[in-house]
Design a protein around this motif. Structure first.
Motif, mmCIF file in Angstrom:
data_model
loop_
_atom_site.group_PDB
_atom_site.id
_atom_site.type_symbol
_atom_site.label_atom_id
_atom_site.label_comp_id
_atom_site.label_asym_id
_atom_site.label_seq_id
_atom_site.Cartn_x
_atom_site.Cartn_y
_atom_site.Cartn_z
ATOM 1 N N GLY A 172 0.576 -1.181 -0.005
ATOM 2 C CA GLY A 172 -0.040 0.011 -0.044
ATOM 3 C C GLY A 172 0.890 1.243 -0.058
ATOM 4 N N VAL A 173 0.425 2.438 0.331
ATOM 5 C CA VAL A 173 0.945 3.544 0.340
ATOM 6 C C VAL A 173 1.646 3.709 1.778
ATOM 7 C CG1 VAL A 173 0.922 6.148 0.319
ATOM 8 C CG2 VAL A 173 -0.700 4.801 -1.203
ATOM 9 N N SER A 174 2.860 3.320 1.807
ATOM 10 C CA SER A 174 3.624 3.157 3.068
ATOM 11 C C SER A 174 5.175 3.606 2.781
ATOM 12 C CB SER A 174 3.802 1.542 3.631
ATOM 13 O OG SER A 174 4.440 1.141 2.728
ATOM 14 N N THR A 175 5.838 3.649 3.725
ATOM 15 C CA THR A 175 7.436 4.025 3.512
ATOM 16 C C THR A 175 8.169 3.151 2.428
ATOM 17 O OG1 THR A 175 7.264 4.533 5.803
ATOM 18 C CG2 THR A 175 9.550 4.338 4.593
ATOM 19 N N HIS A 176 7.839 1.989 2.601
ATOM 20 C CA HIS A 176 8.223 0.924 1.391
ATOM 21 C C HIS A 176 7.913 1.309 0.093
ATOM 22 C CE1 HIS A 176 10.454 -1.874 3.569
ATOM 23 N NE2 HIS A 176 9.638 -2.145 4.479
ATOM 24 N N PHE A 177 6.587 1.763 -0.069
ATOM 25 C CA PHE A 177 6.418 2.288 -1.632
ATOM 26 C C PHE A 177 6.868 3.420 -1.857
ATOM 27 C CE2 PHE A 177 3.335 5.192 -3.680
ATOM 28 C CZ PHE A 177 3.130 4.692 -4.872
ATOM 29 N N TRP A 178 7.345 4.602 -0.973
ATOM 30 C CA TRP A 178 7.954 5.839 -1.572
ATOM 31 C C TRP A 178 9.439 5.512 -1.782
ATOM 32 C CZ3 TRP A 178 4.852 9.164 -3.272
ATOM 33 C CH2 TRP A 178 3.696 9.119 -2.847
ATOM 34 N N ILE A 179 9.883 4.674 -0.783
ATOM 35 C CA ILE A 179 11.199 4.376 -1.240
ATOM 36 C C ILE A 179 11.528 3.569 -2.495
ATOM 37 C CG2 ILE A 179 13.017 2.646 -0.144
ATOM 38 C CD1 ILE A 179 12.208 3.094 2.461
ATOM 39 N N THR A 215 13.477 3.464 -7.912
ATOM 40 C CA THR A 215 13.092 3.470 -9.340
ATOM 41 C C THR A 215 13.504 4.455 -10.152
ATOM 42 O OG1 THR A 215 11.388 1.883 -8.948
ATOM 43 C CG2 THR A 215 11.395 2.878 -11.070
ATOM 44 N N LEU A 216 13.381 5.575 -9.636
ATOM 45 C CA LEU A 216 13.911 6.812 -10.270
ATOM 46 C C LEU A 216 15.298 7.174 -10.305
ATOM 47 C CD1 LEU A 216 11.247 9.639 -8.953
ATOM 48 C CD2 LEU A 216 11.417 8.586 -11.181
ATOM 49 N N LEU A 217 16.187 6.596 -9.598
ATOM 50 C CA LEU A 217 17.407 6.564 -9.266
ATOM 51 C C LEU A 217 18.250 5.667 -10.588
ATOM 52 C CD1 LEU A 217 18.160 7.366 -5.462
ATOM 53 C CD2 LEU A 217 18.359 8.873 -7.382
ATOM 54 N N GLY A 218 17.570 4.767 -11.081
ATOM 55 C CA GLY A 218 18.242 4.079 -11.992
ATOM 56 C C GLY A 218 17.471 2.649 -12.233
ATOM 57 N N GLY A 219 16.331 2.526 -11.786
ATOM 58 C CA GLY A 219 15.307 1.462 -12.205
ATOM 59 C C GLY A 219 15.761 0.048 -11.792
ATOM 60 N N ILE A 220 16.953 -0.457 -11.512
ATOM 61 C CA ILE A 220 17.414 -1.747 -11.280
ATOM 62 C C ILE A 220 17.113 -1.665 -9.801
ATOM 63 C CG2 ILE A 220 19.321 -3.446 -10.934
ATOM 64 C CD1 ILE A 220 18.052 -3.173 -13.678
ATOM 65 N N PRO A 221 17.533 -0.794 -8.925
ATOM 66 C CA PRO A 221 17.387 -0.678 -7.569
ATOM 67 C C PRO A 221 15.766 -0.882 -7.105
ATOM 68 C CG PRO A 221 19.107 0.903 -8.325
ATOM 69 C CD PRO A 221 18.524 0.356 -9.429
ATOM 70 N N GLY A 222 15.057 -0.358 -7.956
ATOM 71 C CA GLY A 222 13.572 -0.252 -7.699
ATOM 72 C C GLY A 222 13.089 -1.946 -7.944
ATOM 73 N N VAL A 223 13.580 -2.424 -9.027
ATOM 74 C CA VAL A 223 13.275 -3.927 -9.326
ATOM 75 C C VAL A 223 13.651 -4.923 -8.097
ATOM 76 C CG1 VAL A 223 13.571 -5.859 -10.897
ATOM 77 C CG2 VAL A 223 13.391 -3.439 -11.836
ATOM 78 N N VAL A 224 14.831 -4.486 -7.639
ATOM 79 C CA VAL A 224 15.604 -5.498 -6.695
ATOM 80 C C VAL A 224 14.531 -5.152 -5.327
ATOM 81 C CG1 VAL A 224 17.518 -5.848 -5.029
ATOM 82 C CG2 VAL A 224 17.678 -5.488 -7.567
ATOM 83 N N HIS A 225 14.388 -3.887 -5.066
ATOM 84 C CA HIS A 225 13.471 -3.580 -3.760
ATOM 85 C C HIS A 225 12.014 -4.068 -3.823
ATOM 86 C CE1 HIS A 225 11.122 -1.085 -1.158
ATOM 87 N NE2 HIS A 225 11.926 -1.661 -0.570
ATOM 88 N N ALA A 226 11.469 -3.926 -5.122
ATOM 89 C CA ALA A 226 10.129 -4.723 -5.417
ATOM 90 C C ALA A 226 10.292 -6.230 -5.224
ATOM 91 C CB ALA A 226 9.522 -4.271 -6.807
ATOM 92 N N LEU A 227 11.047 -6.898 -5.563
ATOM 93 C CA LEU A 227 11.204 -8.256 -5.717
ATOM 94 C C LEU A 227 11.301 -8.824 -4.152
ATOM 95 C CD1 LEU A 227 13.343 -9.189 -8.665
ATOM 96 C CD2 LEU A 227 10.946 -9.921 -8.352
ATOM 97 N N TRP A 228 12.283 -7.931 -3.568
ATOM 98 C CA TRP A 228 12.694 -8.285 -2.155
ATOM 99 C C TRP A 228 11.176 -8.191 -1.279
ATOM 100 C CZ3 TRP A 228 12.406 -4.620 2.151
ATOM 101 C CH2 TRP A 228 12.900 -5.033 3.389
#
Length: 55
Positions: free
Chosen positions: A22-29, A34-47
């Protein structure tokens, strides 16, 4: 549903993060990562999705 979230984690990480926590701290992180490069956002989402984080 987990398979759908994994696929979304790869192509649309913020959407997968939103569906998982949902809309929580993890969502905003995830948006920032994702804006900083894409791959870090993918890794975080998979995590989030594979680690069963709920909040």
């Amino acid at each position: 549903m987990k398979v759908v979230k994994v696929i979304l984690s790869i192509f649309l990480p913020p959407v997968a993060a939103f569906l998982q926590v949902g809309v929580s701290t993890h969502f905003w992180i995830n948006i920032i990562l994702t804006l900083l490069g894409g791959i870090p956002g993918v890794v975080h989402a998979l995590w989030l999705v594979l680690g069963d984080k709920t909040a």
